[in-house]
Design an enzyme around this catalytic site. Sequence first.
Site, PDB file in Angstrom:
ATOM      1  NE  ARG A  48      -2.893   0.450   3.361  1.00  0.00           N
ATOM      2  CZ  ARG A  48      -2.173   0.700   4.456  1.00  0.00           C
ATOM      3  NH1 ARG A  48      -1.441   1.789   4.538  1.00  0.00           N
ATOM      4  NH2 ARG A  48      -2.178  -0.140   5.468  1.00  0.00           N
ATOM      5  CE1 TYR A 100     -16.611  10.596 -15.884  1.00  0.00           C
ATOM      6  CE2 TYR A 100     -16.257  10.565 -13.519  1.00  0.00           C
ATOM      7  CZ  TYR A 100     -16.558   9.910 -14.694  1.00  0.00           C
ATOM      8  OH  TYR A 100     -16.792   8.571 -14.658  1.00  0.00           O
ATOM      9  CG  ASP A 172      -9.989  15.388 -14.971  1.00  0.00           C
ATOM     10  OD1 ASP A 172      -9.289  14.843 -15.843  1.00  0.00           O
ATOM     11  OD2 ASP A 172     -11.012  14.852 -14.496  1.00  0.00           O
ATOM     12  CE  LYS A 197     -12.772   7.254 -18.473  1.00  0.00           C
ATOM     13  NZ  LYS A 197     -13.113   8.517 -17.836  1.00  0.00           N
TER      14      LYS A 197
HETATM   15  C1  LIG Z   1     -13.591   8.911 -16.527  1.00  0.00           C
HETATM   16  C2  LIG Z   1     -13.222  10.220 -15.999  1.00  0.00           C
HETATM   17  C3  LIG Z   1     -12.973  10.407 -14.635  1.00  0.00           C
HETATM   18  C4  LIG Z   1     -13.149   9.291 -13.621  1.00  0.00           C
HETATM   19  O1  LIG Z   1     -12.182   8.292 -13.793  1.00  0.00           O
HETATM   20  P1  LIG Z   1     -12.438   6.750 -13.404  1.00  0.00           P
HETATM   21  O2  LIG Z   1     -11.174   6.096 -13.846  1.00  0.00           O
HETATM   22  O3  LIG Z   1     -13.645   6.304 -14.163  1.00  0.00           O
HETATM   23  O4  LIG Z   1     -12.660   6.695 -11.950  1.00  0.00           O
HETATM   24  C5  LIG Z   1     -12.591  11.661 -14.214  1.00  0.00           C
HETATM   25  N1  LIG Z   1     -12.457  12.697 -15.072  1.00  0.00           N
HETATM   26  C6  LIG Z   1     -12.697  12.552 -16.387  1.00  0.00           C
HETATM   27  C7  LIG Z   1     -12.532  13.739 -17.283  1.00  0.00           C
HETATM   28  C8  LIG Z   1     -13.090  11.320 -16.903  1.00  0.00           C
HETATM   29  O5  LIG Z   1     -13.343  11.201 -18.201  1.00  0.00           O
END
Ligand SMILES: *Cc1c(COP(=O)(O)O)cnc(C)c1O
Length: 391
Positions: A48, A100, A172, A197
């Site tokens: 961890r 998001y 983000d 992604k």
């Molecule tokens: C998918 C996404 C998230 C969340 O990520 P997860 O891996 O699904 O927890 C946060 N911000 C954006 C812009 C996203 O497309």
Amino acid sequence: MKTNRLETQLIHAAGTDEKTGAVNVPIYLSSTYHQADFEEFGPFDYSRSGNPTRQKLEETIAKLENGTRGFAFASGMAAISSAFMLLSAGDHVLVSEDVYGGTFRFVTEVLPRFGISYSFVDMTDLSEMAAAFQENSKVVYIETPSNPVMKITDIEIAAKLAKANDCLTFVDNTFMTPLYQNPLDLGADLVLHSATKFLSGHSDIIAGLAVTKDPELSSRLGFIQNTFGSVLGAQDSYSLIQGIKTLGSRLKQSSASARIIADYLHTHPAIEEVYYPGFRFHPGNPIHERQATGAGAVLSFRLADKAAAKTFVESLQIPIFAVSLGAVETILSYPATMSHASMPKEEREKRGITDGVLRLSVGLEHADDLLEDLEQALQKVRRTHPAELVK
Ligand SMILES: *Cc1c(COP(=O)(O)O)cnc(C)c1O
């Protein structure tokens, strides 16, 4: 030493295995580590707190984002939630109004229970942003381009404004990836990724990453990562390192196809609007071109209504109809019931996410096959919903 271009760094950032020369990072499936010395412990004690495979990934993303320390989490939301845990009761945050859906849910439903208040701000409007700061504001949280209507926030100016108000700036960077946008270089303090992604790219893992530059912030986030404990496992860390190696060619190819598709949709009579930051006439385009080197592979567009969207989706052959984005396969999503399902309808529509909006994440299929598929589906929309003929 010469710093290579990002495409080269993507391949070599994780390096080879020091012990064996193996070109791929070994997967260390170990929760704990034998301490050879009674007094002096080794660099790893418990996974961890640290795992050698995860550490390679964390060093990789730190290099790619020009940060000093990277952190790998079990999901993008785990990274985002952990970042918000840097805050304390009584603090206030400013958040991009069309974040998001999962971030919206965390900010509106979890933070208040810990005494942290929030304001959603249209960050394309700097005066609105400037007016939203409070005495207790601590963080400015940005998503640019925003999801799904692709609004652009000027990261550099927002970060300056944040700093002037004693706030940290979190960005983000999921849609752009470090290939196209490096928020730390623009003054941001913390960069977040849903590595589920583009970074992993194959719709196979759920993962999140964070990168910091300032040593004090780095150690605070390291403390949260170890304390909250939502770390990424060794096998997924390995998959993500492999995904990152091909990010350069994947994202460039997908982005080139996205541009062709955006141009095509823009002229189609059944499409009311296309949201794509690469358009010269997109209001955020000059800012986007200044702070990012590509328009990315995601675009959204608006059909007349839900019925038209339904016919369109049901007529398409190639795209996967699903949540998520940034993969080798083209993914079509319906934000109203997918990414933004956790946002109340009224809030959603205020942000332009109406029932006719669809989001397309362009994959690596041949662009002509995608165009032909879109064309036949749009023809069906026009036959079934003649009202959309008028434009
Ligand atoms: C998918 C996404 C998230 C969340 O990520 P997860 O891996 O699904 O927890 C946060 N911000 C954006 C812009 C996203 O497309």
